[in-house]
Design a protein around this motif. Structure first.
Motif, PDB file in Angstrom:
ATOM      1  N   THR A 158       0.868  -1.174   0.000  1.00 23.67           N
ATOM      2  CA  THR A 158       0.000   0.000   0.000  1.00 23.67           C
ATOM      3  C   THR A 158       0.907   1.227   0.000  1.00 23.67           C
ATOM      4  OG1 THR A 158      -1.801   1.128   1.139  1.00 23.67           O
ATOM      5  CG2 THR A 158      -0.200   0.042   2.512  1.00 23.67           C
ATOM      6  N   GLU A 159       0.337   2.412  -0.194  1.00 25.80           N
ATOM      7  CA  GLU A 159       1.144   3.637  -0.226  1.00 25.80           C
ATOM      8  C   GLU A 159       1.863   3.893   1.102  1.00 25.80           C
ATOM      9  OE1 GLU A 159       0.577   8.438  -0.525  1.00 25.80           O
ATOM     10  OE2 GLU A 159      -1.008   7.172  -1.334  1.00 25.80           O
ATOM     11  N   ALA A 160       1.239   3.495   2.210  1.00 24.54           N
ATOM     12  CA  ALA A 160       1.835   3.731   3.526  1.00 24.54           C
ATOM     13  C   ALA A 160       2.976   2.769   3.839  1.00 24.54           C
ATOM     14  CB  ALA A 160       0.764   3.625   4.602  1.00 24.54           C
ATOM     15  N   VAL A 161       3.098   1.680   3.080  1.00 29.06           N
ATOM     16  CA  VAL A 161       4.191   0.722   3.297  1.00 29.06           C
ATOM     17  C   VAL A 161       5.387   1.182   2.475  1.00 29.06           C
ATOM     18  CG1 VAL A 161       4.950  -1.666   2.982  1.00 29.06           C
ATOM     19  CG2 VAL A 161       2.636  -1.188   3.790  1.00 29.06           C
ATOM     20  N   THR A 162       6.460   1.546   3.172  1.00 28.64           N
ATOM     21  CA  THR A 162       7.640   2.084   2.482  1.00 28.64           C
ATOM     22  C   THR A 162       8.682   1.026   2.170  1.00 28.64           C
ATOM     23  OG1 THR A 162       8.661   2.613   4.602  1.00 28.64           O
ATOM     24  CG2 THR A 162       7.371   4.351   3.534  1.00 28.64           C
ATOM     25  N   GLY A 163       8.539  -0.154   2.727  1.00 32.65           N
ATOM     26  CA  GLY A 163       9.501  -1.215   2.477  1.00 32.65           C
ATOM     27  C   GLY A 163       9.212  -2.407   3.364  1.00 32.65           C
ATOM     28  N   TYR A 164      10.142  -3.345   3.343  1.00 30.53           N
ATOM     29  CA  TYR A 164       9.973  -4.578   4.104  1.00 30.53           C
ATOM     30  C   TYR A 164      11.254  -4.868   4.859  1.00 30.53           C
ATOM     31  CZ  TYR A 164       6.122  -4.786   0.892  1.00 30.53           C
ATOM     32  OH  TYR A 164       4.998  -4.464   0.196  1.00 30.53           O
ATOM     33  N   ALA A 165      11.121  -5.625   5.934  1.00 29.24           N
ATOM     34  CA  ALA A 165      12.289  -5.933   6.759  1.00 29.24           C
ATOM     35  C   ALA A 165      12.069  -7.253   7.468  1.00 29.24           C
ATOM     36  CB  ALA A 165      12.524  -4.821   7.780  1.00 29.24           C
ATOM     37  N   ARG A 166      13.173  -7.781   7.974  1.00 32.19           N
ATOM     38  CA  ARG A 166      13.120  -8.959   8.845  1.00 32.19           C
ATOM     39  C   ARG A 166      13.592  -8.547  10.227  1.00 32.19           C
ATOM     40  NH1 ARG A 166      14.710 -12.222   4.387  1.00 32.19           N
ATOM     41  NH2 ARG A 166      12.926 -13.488   3.823  1.00 32.19           N
ATOM     42  N   GLY A 174       7.458 -13.334  13.797  1.00 32.41           N
ATOM     43  CA  GLY A 174       7.166 -13.549  12.387  1.00 32.41           C
ATOM     44  C   GLY A 174       8.357 -13.231  11.516  1.00 32.41           C
ATOM     45  N   ASP A 175       8.236 -13.555  10.247  1.00 36.39           N
ATOM     46  CA  ASP A 175       9.350 -13.411   9.320  1.00 36.39           C
ATOM     47  C   ASP A 175       9.487 -12.006   8.766  1.00 36.39           C
ATOM     48  OD1 ASP A 175      10.009 -16.462   7.466  1.00 36.39           O
ATOM     49  OD2 ASP A 175      10.903 -15.608   9.248  1.00 36.39           O
ATOM     50  N   THR A 176       8.579 -11.624   7.884  1.00 33.62           N
ATOM     51  CA  THR A 176       8.710 -10.362   7.167  1.00 33.62           C
ATOM     52  C   THR A 176       7.734  -9.328   7.715  1.00 33.62           C
ATOM     53  OG1 THR A 176       9.355 -11.560   5.181  1.00 33.62           O
ATOM     54  CG2 THR A 176       8.640  -9.297   4.889  1.00 33.62           C
ATOM     55  N   LEU A 177       8.247  -8.101   7.904  1.00 37.86           N
ATOM     56  CA  LEU A 177       7.421  -6.983   8.362  1.00 37.86           C
ATOM     57  C   LEU A 177       7.213  -6.017   7.212  1.00 37.86           C
ATOM     58  CD1 LEU A 177       9.300  -5.875  11.598  1.00 37.86           C
ATOM     59  CD2 LEU A 177       7.267  -7.282  11.487  1.00 37.86           C
ATOM     60  N   SER A 178       6.064  -5.398   7.169  1.00 35.39           N
ATOM     61  CA  SER A 178       5.833  -4.278   6.273  1.00 35.39           C
ATOM     62  C   SER A 178       6.141  -3.019   7.071  1.00 35.39           C
ATOM     63  CB  SER A 178       4.379  -4.248   5.799  1.00 35.39           C
ATOM     64  OG  SER A 178       4.070  -5.429   5.098  1.00 35.39           O
ATOM     65  N   LEU A 179       7.075  -2.204   6.587  1.00 33.39           N
ATOM     66  CA  LEU A 179       7.479  -0.989   7.303  1.00 33.39           C
ATOM     67  C   LEU A 179       6.534   0.151   6.947  1.00 33.39           C
ATOM     68  CD1 LEU A 179      11.336  -1.268   6.842  1.00 33.39           C
ATOM     69  CD2 LEU A 179       9.972  -1.941   8.819  1.00 33.39           C
ATOM     70  N   LEU A 180       6.000   0.820   7.956  1.00 37.49           N
ATOM     71  CA  LEU A 180       4.985   1.857   7.744  1.00 37.49           C
ATOM     72  C   LEU A 180       5.568   3.253   7.837  1.00 37.49           C
ATOM     73  CD1 LEU A 180       1.976   0.573   9.871  1.00 37.49           C
ATOM     74  CD2 LEU A 180       2.217   0.515   7.396  1.00 37.49           C
ATOM     75  N   ASP A 181       5.046   4.130   6.995  1.00 36.59           N
ATOM     76  CA  ASP A 181       5.274   5.568   7.111  1.00 36.59           C
ATOM     77  C   ASP A 181       3.988   6.123   7.721  1.00 36.59           C
ATOM     78  OD1 ASP A 181       5.219   8.349   6.676  1.00 36.59           O
ATOM     79  OD2 ASP A 181       6.540   8.168   4.945  1.00 36.59           O
ATOM     80  N   THR A 182       4.029   6.533   8.968  1.00 33.70           N
ATOM     81  CA  THR A 182       2.804   6.929   9.662  1.00 33.70           C
ATOM     82  C   THR A 182       2.165   8.180   9.063  1.00 33.70           C
ATOM     83  OG1 THR A 182       4.119   8.085  11.333  1.00 33.70           O
ATOM     84  CG2 THR A 182       3.427   5.829  11.840  1.00 33.70           C
TER      85      THR A 182
END
Length: 198
Positions: A158-166, A174-182
């Motif tokens: 989504t637009e608010a998800v700026t990337g992914y991380a472990r 959990g494995d993969t996180l969706s990194l949020l731009d608040t």
């Protein structure tokens, strides 16, 4: 030790270094290079990993940058906002100010789990006006995260998800996180809020 000295002497003879001064200088230069390389390796600071508050909403795991989080609150009673967007679930008072409550799952358009209202956590964001708390199903922990490259990253988009991380030490997070731009997440709600100051 004797073998290394013999080896050095052979190298000196091969390099046609004739004077004692030249041999000494050659040895000192080599030792200086070796020490400089060793110090560079030792001096390289470990890169600081970004830290995020790991939260769960629906079946997804999200990382909110710790710089954006003021506090994680236990469940709060809040008043619903009539005719507000579905994700703006209500308001509560804190320190004489109104705090808008936005449900993270609804704001991102994902299906929330069937958690009772009493089991949610509220993530109070670090912002002055308006104050906002994200309602999440669970705030797990603050953790160091390793950002993933585009090739490695798969997950919620989504637009608010700026990337992914472990998470560095994943455990049960959990494995993969969706990194949020608040700020991107809040943008649609801040401009259309029917309540003044919210």
């Amino acid at each position: 030790m004797a073998k290394s000295v013999r080896r050095k002497l052979r190298q000196i003879e091969r390099g046609r270094i004739r004077s004692a001064e030249e041999r000494v200088q050659h040895i000192l230069d080599e030792r200086t290079e070796i020490l400089a390389l060793r110090r560079k390796d030792e001096a390289l600071p470990a890169q600081a990993l970004p830290r995020a508050l790991v939260c769960g909403s629906g079946r997804e795991r999200f990382g909110i940058p710790v710089e954006a989080v003021a506090e994680v609150l236990p469940p709060q009673k809040y008043m619903p906002v009539p005719d507000g967007p579905p994700a703006l679930v209500g308001l509560f008072g804190r320190g004489g100010r109104l705090v808008s409550v936005i449900d993270l799952a609804l704001a991102l358009g994902i299906e929330p789990s069937s958690a009772e209202d009493g089991s949610y956590h509220f993530v109070l964001l670090r912002r002055e006006q308006p104050q906002v708390a994200l309602r999440v199903e669970r705030a797990h922990a603050v953790a160091d995260v390793h950002p993933l490259t585009d090739e490695e990253a798969t997950g919620f988009r989504t637009e608010a998800v700026t990337g992914y991380a472990r998470v560095q030490d994943a455990g049960d997070l959990g494995d993969t996180l969706s990194l949020l731009d608040t700020e991107r997440l809040l943008r649609p709600f801040l401009s259309s809020s029917p309540v003044p100051g919210v």
